[in-house]
Scaffold this active site. Sequence first.
Site, PDB file in Angstrom:
ATOM      1  N   SER A  80       5.407   5.044  -0.599  1.00 45.18           N
ATOM      2  CA  SER A  80       5.104   3.853  -1.391  1.00 45.18           C
ATOM      3  C   SER A  80       3.896   4.125  -2.273  1.00 45.18           C
ATOM      4  O   SER A  80       3.094   5.025  -2.012  1.00 45.18           O
ATOM      5  CB  SER A  80       4.848   2.640  -0.491  1.00 45.18           C
ATOM      6  OG  SER A  80       3.671   2.822   0.265  1.00 45.18           O
ATOM      7  N   CYS A  81       3.805   3.322  -3.342  1.00 45.42           N
ATOM      8  CA  CYS A  81       2.657   3.369  -4.244  1.00 45.42           C
ATOM      9  C   CYS A  81       2.470   1.968  -4.807  1.00 45.42           C
ATOM     10  O   CYS A  81       2.919   1.002  -4.189  1.00 45.42           O
ATOM     11  CB  CYS A  81       2.873   4.420  -5.340  1.00 45.42           C
ATOM     12  SG  CYS A  81       4.286   4.101  -6.412  1.00 45.42           S
ATOM     13  N   LEU A  82       1.860   1.837  -5.953  1.00 44.30           N
ATOM     14  CA  LEU A  82       1.619   0.507  -6.499  1.00 44.30           C
ATOM     15  C   LEU A  82       2.835  -0.029  -7.252  1.00 44.30           C
ATOM     16  O   LEU A  82       3.250  -1.158  -7.039  1.00 44.30           O
ATOM     17  CB  LEU A  82       0.384   0.533  -7.410  1.00 44.30           C
ATOM     18  CG  LEU A  82      -0.157  -0.816  -7.857  1.00 44.30           C
ATOM     19  CD1 LEU A  82      -0.596  -1.652  -6.667  1.00 44.30           C
ATOM     20  CD2 LEU A  82      -1.318  -0.622  -8.815  1.00 44.30           C
ATOM     21  N   GLY A  84       5.883   2.097  -7.990  1.00 46.38           N
ATOM     22  CA  GLY A  84       7.142   2.796  -7.737  1.00 46.38           C
ATOM     23  C   GLY A  84       7.277   4.141  -8.420  1.00 46.38           C
ATOM     24  O   GLY A  84       8.112   4.947  -8.036  1.00 46.38           O
TER      25      GLY A  84
END
Length: 100
Positions: A80-82, A84
């Site tokens: 996951s990240c902020l 995508g």
Amino acid sequence: SLCAAGQPNLSYQELKDLKKANVLHIDVRERWEIDRFGKIPESINIPLGELTEALQMDPTEFKEQYNQKMPSKSDPVVFSCLAGTRSKQAVAFAMSLGFS
């Protein structure tokens, strides 16, 4: 937005359900983002710039650095990240190293 090779986007609830099944959750945001926006419970932070090196570490070194058992190439992993974008890059990196 969360990303997985078999399922491009996961909802928060889908992630929570996967985490009950012992899926390793790697957050590839930068450390300052974790400090500013918070940590997702039970995730480990490996910034995208460190990911390729981390996934090629000796398992003992990985455990020491990230306080988590290193995933095998067949273990389920969610990135996951902020927004995508970095999580999609993380999937590509992992797959290029032989992770399924």
